[in-house]
Write a protein that holds these residues in place. Sequence first.
Motif, PDB file in Angstrom:
ATOM      1  N   GLU A   1       3.946  10.157  -6.358  1.00 52.68           N
ATOM      2  CA  GLU A   1       4.997  10.535  -7.478  1.00 52.68           C
ATOM      3  C   GLU A   1       4.020  11.142  -8.660  1.00 52.68           C
ATOM      4  OE1 GLU A   1       7.714   7.441  -8.750  1.00 52.68           O
ATOM      5  OE2 GLU A   1       8.137   7.062  -6.578  1.00 52.68           O
ATOM      6  N   HIS A   2       3.011  10.250  -8.805  1.00 53.81           N
ATOM      7  CA  HIS A   2       2.160  10.620  -9.774  1.00 53.81           C
ATOM      8  C   HIS A   2       1.557  11.616  -9.671  1.00 53.81           C
ATOM      9  CE1 HIS A   2       0.630   8.624 -13.525  1.00 53.81           C
ATOM     10  NE2 HIS A   2      -0.375   9.172 -13.192  1.00 53.81           N
TER      11      HIS A   2
ATOM     12  N   LYS B   1       4.152   5.606  -5.136  1.00 53.34           N
ATOM     13  CA  LYS B   1       3.921   5.911  -6.403  1.00 53.34           C
ATOM     14  C   LYS B   1       2.874   6.751  -6.882  1.00 53.34           C
ATOM     15  CE  LYS B   1       4.994   4.914 -10.593  1.00 53.34           C
ATOM     16  NZ  LYS B   1       6.362   5.161 -10.861  1.00 53.34           N
ATOM     17  N   MET B   2       1.814   6.715  -6.167  1.00 51.51           N
ATOM     18  CA  MET B   2       0.665   7.613  -6.475  1.00 51.51           C
ATOM     19  C   MET B   2       1.029   9.050  -6.332  1.00 51.51           C
ATOM     20  SD  MET B   2      -2.595   5.395  -5.162  1.00 51.51           S
ATOM     21  CE  MET B   2      -3.920   6.057  -6.254  1.00 51.51           C
TER      22      MET B   2
ATOM     23  N   ALA C   1       3.970   1.450  -1.066  1.00 53.83           N
ATOM     24  CA  ALA C   1       4.903   1.818  -2.216  1.00 53.83           C
ATOM     25  C   ALA C   1       3.580   2.313  -3.218  1.00 53.83           C
ATOM     26  CB  ALA C   1       5.108   0.188  -2.648  1.00 53.83           C
ATOM     27  N   LEU C   2       2.592   1.809  -3.042  1.00 55.11           N
ATOM     28  CA  LEU C   2       1.271   2.193  -4.039  1.00 55.11           C
ATOM     29  C   LEU C   2       1.075   3.940  -3.971  1.00 55.11           C
ATOM     30  CD1 LEU C   2      -0.578   1.263  -6.093  1.00 55.11           C
ATOM     31  CD2 LEU C   2      -2.143   1.281  -4.117  1.00 55.11           C
TER      32      LEU C   2
ATOM     33  N   PRO D   1      11.783   8.173  -4.620  1.00 50.95           N
ATOM     34  CA  PRO D   1      11.629   6.569  -4.658  1.00 50.95           C
ATOM     35  C   PRO D   1      12.990   6.191  -4.542  1.00 50.95           C
ATOM     36  CG  PRO D   1      10.545   7.786  -6.466  1.00 50.95           C
ATOM     37  CD  PRO D   1      11.021   8.962  -5.599  1.00 50.95           C
TER      38      PRO D   1
ATOM     39  N   THR E   1      -3.765   7.151 -21.205  1.00 54.74           N
ATOM     40  CA  THR E   1      -4.635   5.880 -20.603  1.00 54.74           C
ATOM     41  C   THR E   1      -4.638   4.702 -21.605  1.00 54.74           C
ATOM     42  OG1 THR E   1      -6.514   6.994 -21.457  1.00 54.74           O
ATOM     43  CG2 THR E   1      -6.147   7.418 -19.296  1.00 54.74           C
TER      44      THR E   1
ATOM     45  N   SER F   1       0.247   4.533 -24.954  1.00 51.86           N
ATOM     46  CA  SER F   1       1.044   5.594 -24.366  1.00 51.86           C
ATOM     47  C   SER F   1       2.315   4.921 -23.841  1.00 51.86           C
ATOM     48  CB  SER F   1       0.037   5.971 -23.356  1.00 51.86           C
ATOM     49  OG  SER F   1      -0.236   5.081 -22.490  1.00 51.86           O
ATOM     50  N   PHE F   2       2.422   3.664 -24.158  1.00 56.93           N
ATOM     51  CA  PHE F   2       3.517   3.197 -23.423  1.00 56.93           C
ATOM     52  C   PHE F   2       5.082   3.456 -24.052  1.00 56.93           C
ATOM     53  CE2 PHE F   2       0.379   0.149 -21.750  1.00 56.93           C
ATOM     54  CZ  PHE F   2       0.978   0.200 -20.351  1.00 56.93           C
TER      55      PHE F   2
ATOM     56  N   GLU G   1       3.920  14.615 -10.286  1.00 57.67           N
ATOM     57  CA  GLU G   1       4.014  14.860 -11.692  1.00 57.67           C
ATOM     58  C   GLU G   1       2.872  15.534 -12.146  1.00 57.67           C
ATOM     59  OE1 GLU G   1       4.388  11.508 -13.863  1.00 57.67           O
ATOM     60  OE2 GLU G   1       4.728  12.567 -15.795  1.00 57.67           O
TER      61      GLU G   1
ATOM     62  N   GLN H   1       0.747  -1.230  -0.015  1.00 58.61           N
ATOM     63  CA  GLN H   1       0.081  -0.208  -0.071  1.00 58.61           C
ATOM     64  C   GLN H   1       0.921   1.092  -0.113  1.00 58.61           C
ATOM     65  OE1 GLN H   1      -3.341  -0.821  -0.010  1.00 58.61           O
ATOM     66  NE2 GLN H   1      -3.587   1.154  -0.679  1.00 58.61           N
TER      67      GLN H   1
END
Lengths: 1117, 296
Positions: free
Chosen positions: A986-987, A983-984, A979-980, A1101, A1030, A1034-1035, A990, A977
């Motif tokens: 970070e997101h 990440k979130m 880590a999530l 991170p 999405t 987008s990769f 951004e 969680q």
Amino acid sequence: MEIAELFNQLESNQPHTVEEIKKTFHENFNATKESWLVNGLFDYYVSTSSMRSVEILVGVREPHDKHLFDKITDTLKGPLKLQALTLLGHIVRRRPTWVYKITQHQIMKELLKLLKAESDILCLMSAVLVLIVLLPMIPALMGPYLQDVFEVFSRLASWNTNNPTKLPEEHLLHLQVSLYALFHRLYGMYPCNFISFLRNEYGMREHLGIFSHTIKPMLETVRMHPLLVTASKDAETATTRWKKMEDHDVIVECAKYAIDSMEKSREEGSFQSINTSFRSRGSIEHGVALDLSYVHHLKSSLPTSAASSFLSSHLPIDQDLWSPSIFSGLSTPPVEESAPTSIPQTPNSQNFIVSTSLPHQEGTSPPEAAIEATPETTPVKDIRHLTPRHPPVTSSAVRALTTFSSGKWQGITSGSSTPQSQPSSPMKKELSPFRFPDNTAFEQPRRDSVSSVIAQKLNNVHMDRQGVSNEVRQCDSVLQEVHPPHVGDYEECEQETGSPCTSGGLHMPNSRSMLDFARRVHHRQRFYSQCLPESGNEGVVGLSTGSSPGQGSNFPLQDKVRRANSCPEMKKGPGLPTAEVNISRPLDETEEFEESEGPSAHNNQNFRIPNGKTDYARNCEETCRQLLSASTQTVDWVPLPYEHLFLSVFPPILQSCDMKSSSAPSPAPMHHQTDPPLPRLSPYAMVDKYIETVVQGQEVKKPKYAGTETEIKILKEQLVLLNIQLHFERQRREVHAERNRRLLGKSRSNRALDEHNLALRDQLSLLQKDIEKLHGELDKGKKETKLKEQQMQESITYWQNQCIAEQKELLELKTRFQLLQQELKTEVTKHSSLLKEMQIAEAKLFDLGTEMKQAIAQVVVGEQLKESVEQLQKKLLLMGELQQRYRDRFSQLSLLKCPDEEVTVLQDSYISEVQSLQEMLEIRSSSLEAAKTRIAELETSLCRKDQLIAEQKRVLRSLEEEYDDRLEAVENKYIAQRALNKKMEEHMLELFHRLDLAEDSKRKEQHSPDSSGGCQEAIVGSVDSADRHTGPSSFSPHNSPLSQSLSSPGGLSVSGILGRDCVEMKNLQVIVDQPERTVRIPTNTFAGGQSQEQSSTMQSPGTEPPGKGSGQMGEEG
Amino acid sequence: MASDDRNFRSSYYEKVGFRSVEEKKSLEILLKDKPIDVGKIRQFCLRFTVPGLYRNLVWKLLLCVVPIHVDSHPFVMKQREQQYKDLLHGLKTMRIVNNQTSKPQLYILMWLLETGKLKFDFVGQLDSELHNNLAAISHTLSSIFESDVDAYWISKGFFECVVKFFNDIPHLIALTKTQLEKEDQDLNEHLVEIGAISAIPFHNWLCCCFAGIISESSLEKVWDKLIGGSCKVLIFVAVVLLITLRRLLLKCTTVDSVLDCLGNISEEVSEVIVNQGIEMWQQSGTSFSTGLTQRH
């Protein structure tokens, strides 16, 4: 190598190349199993008749024999059957190991078929001879074919009747010879079958002629076969009979039953063979003159009777000297050069003397020595010692008869040992009568002086009529079984056919036309007159009898003469003035003599072997072999070899016929013309004579018939026939040679045994000597022992006397001794009584002494007692005083007495006290036990509780673990969680950043509307990119929102606004592509104006310090 | 002990070569223990092929997805599921994934996210060799296990396992080569000759544990051993793979044909390869069996 070359080399005259070629052929045979090679060789043989190819063919091995037989069978059906038969003949004669297979092969049937159907004389002869040779080789396997063979025989026998085309006379002769041989084989090997066949076949009337002219004469030449009595048809074809017999055994066995001297086995001991050897030797060397001179000499030196008898036996030798070589005009080179020279110089009389002594020598000398000595080194001696053997001539007929009834004959003949009594010999009388009818009935049988057993049997009817002796009747009983059906017929036939018969089949040789015979005789006479003038007379005499009609009547006379001559010679043999007479000689002679008294001694020259003279026979064999070898030698270089072969193969016949002719003329020339009986000639003799005439005929007739083709053809055929027969006879010779070798081997072993016996005998004598010596020693020992015994006896008597004297003395001494002893006894008793008295006295003395001692002791004791009494009195006084005093005191004590109650009370109190104490003790102990049980209970409950606690603990632990696990899972979840969250965050950051950027650009847009279009575009682009984010597309890193915003054309305007930052903004695209770590630097530089906090979260991170991290965690939690 | 409950014949079955007759039963017995003895289960995995029925549970146990206490399994699984959902939700929220994203990629992203290794440039991150291989593993696993949660968690375990021996891979490759030389010299020489030995993707094979190279049904057996703790089994599988294809390989003369040949392995062949590989591994490796006997 080329095949043609191979065949060429096969015929080369280099023996070793030929050997090599043969070897190659045999290798080829070993290598292949096909039939082509055999076929090729066979064809080669047929076309060239090469003997070497025959040798190869004969040597083939197992699988090829069948091919060979196949091929021969095929060829037998074709036109080349003669060659095929010749080859078969070669093969059979060589006797390969696989020859027995012939009976399993078609070829046998084919052969028999051919024999039954063939009319060509050459083929027929070849086939017959093959059959004759084959018979003794495979006797056991012939059973199934016997009937066919008999039929063949029958066909040949009835040749003349069945074959109207006349063969030339010469050819017929061959046929007769072969028939004769076949007859002997069949009779010798399968008598029962054969006789039964004959009985069936010739029982019929229509065959009577053949029987009487062909079969019967032949039957007369054989003795009765014992198997006729002992065996049956099946038994004689059974394998057991033939198992132990080799082919030569069979042949000899067959020959045993022949009366004919030729067929007769040499083992029977016929001296003819010796004669033959002598004759041939003589003929090869210069024997003619010798013999003639020898005869002359004998005539002069011996008494006339002896001389004549000797002549009678010896003259034949002159005629034996006949040899084809003489006729053909060839001089025979001397074979043994050393031998002959000395003969003429030796006085003949001496020869004779020596010869008489010879039997003795031979009797003692070992056979080997004789063999070594006689033939090569001393041929002359051979002649010499053979001559005296002539007299003991006796006929085989006699032998035959004696075998049937020897006892009687012995009885008869033994009585007539003198020459004078001979004429009255009963046998002779018996014989002559039954001969006469024969004579009247036939010419041939009458002339046939061989009184064979079977002939006698056949003539039994006559004999019966004339009341002949018993022994003949015995024969009859046997015979009646054999020929019951046609005895009568036969007789009739005899009577009917008084004249020379023409109706029969293939007649026996002696039934041949007289013309031919006369012609031959003529030739012969002529020859004799040319070559041997001295003996010419005899020749004439001997042979001319054949044509003389009345000779039959002379028979008895001739008989008598012969006997009269021979016997004196016998008698006088040992009595010769210079002879070294040996002891055994007379014995032998009488024996021989008896035998020679046989009724038909006049015509048959078989010698009777004296008993125990087997070495003689052996000697004969040896000489025979010599002869054979000599003949083979001659074959090689005489241009017409068959003649010589005939000579060598048929010697006995020559001999016999010569003997026959000679037997007559012996005593006086008067008889010569009248009485010589025409001997019944055996087929061999006929052939012999035939050759003779042919040779003569060739000389004479050459001018006449030269050029006529038929003659040439006949001659050629004859040549072939002779060749065939030559091969046949050669084979027979080899078989005999084999047998001879074997017998020689046996003789050697006998000799060895003899020597062994001698050695044993020597040993025996030595041992006997030893025994004698030992006996002597024994005697000596006995004498010595006797002497010793006497001495001993003397000493014994002396010692006995002495002993008696001593004994007397001893007795006296004994009596004295007894007296003394009695005295001693009395003395002893006296002494003892005295001793007793003394002892009593002593005892008394001792008693007295002791009494005195006691008295002294009592005195001492009394004194002591006195003293002690005194002391005791004193003590008594003192005690009295003490007692007095105690009495006083006691009276005072009775005043001090205390009560008993106190004591009892005390005791009671003590008892009660003890009881109370015991009760207390019981109470205590019970309470103690109660306490103990309580303690145990408590302990157990404690334990249980401990266990419970432990269990609880374990459960707790497991629960703990379980919850730890859960906690871990939850923590795990929490970490995830977090880590999530990070990440979130970070997101989020951004996004914030992007928002800021957008706001900034908006603000700037407001400030500078010029560039608003570009800015707007940038925002739109960024939004677009965010939207696109999405989607799966987008990769791609290039589509990341940041980079897009940075790389958008709006960026240029921004850079334009920012001015100094422009360069860095351009580079941002590159920097974003770099790995994470490097991102930080450009971000910092890019967001130089932004808060430090932002930058720190950007790097969180990877590089967030733990303390701050935990703080954040705390905040978030 | 558990072995007492087992059929007394089982030892004889093993002696005469009937493996796995009693495996299921013995495994059941092992699983009945409270708490479950992971060591024994690990040994069981090394020794036998895990029955398909229990594979899920056993793998989860060994990969620590579920604890050794059976009672807490539902709870833990619930947590795992929540975690999975959270992660998935997070990823979706961040718009890193959507419903079209393939499962293997999803799992890898989730794993990276969970371990905090996810980068902004996750697309590039996914493209790396390691992550491709991991994707192959999770692809296979997702087809083995129905539940996404299970698939994710077991994939995670595999990822960690692979990462653990990732650094040793060059060493393992060297071992593979020597083993091949020992077993089949001719083939080795041939491969060396045509230069294929260096071209054979040993690294990939070991990295992805043959996922996608050998068919799934056979691969499970290999992975049983792998989960049991032996990464060496991969060496033997690789060697046997080459030996089994020996004929074809010996025929090949070019590197491309060799690779082509290695790329097409049928189900039957892979079954053979796996069985022989495990056999060879068992023959060569005696250490685990001795350990097992001691424990017994």
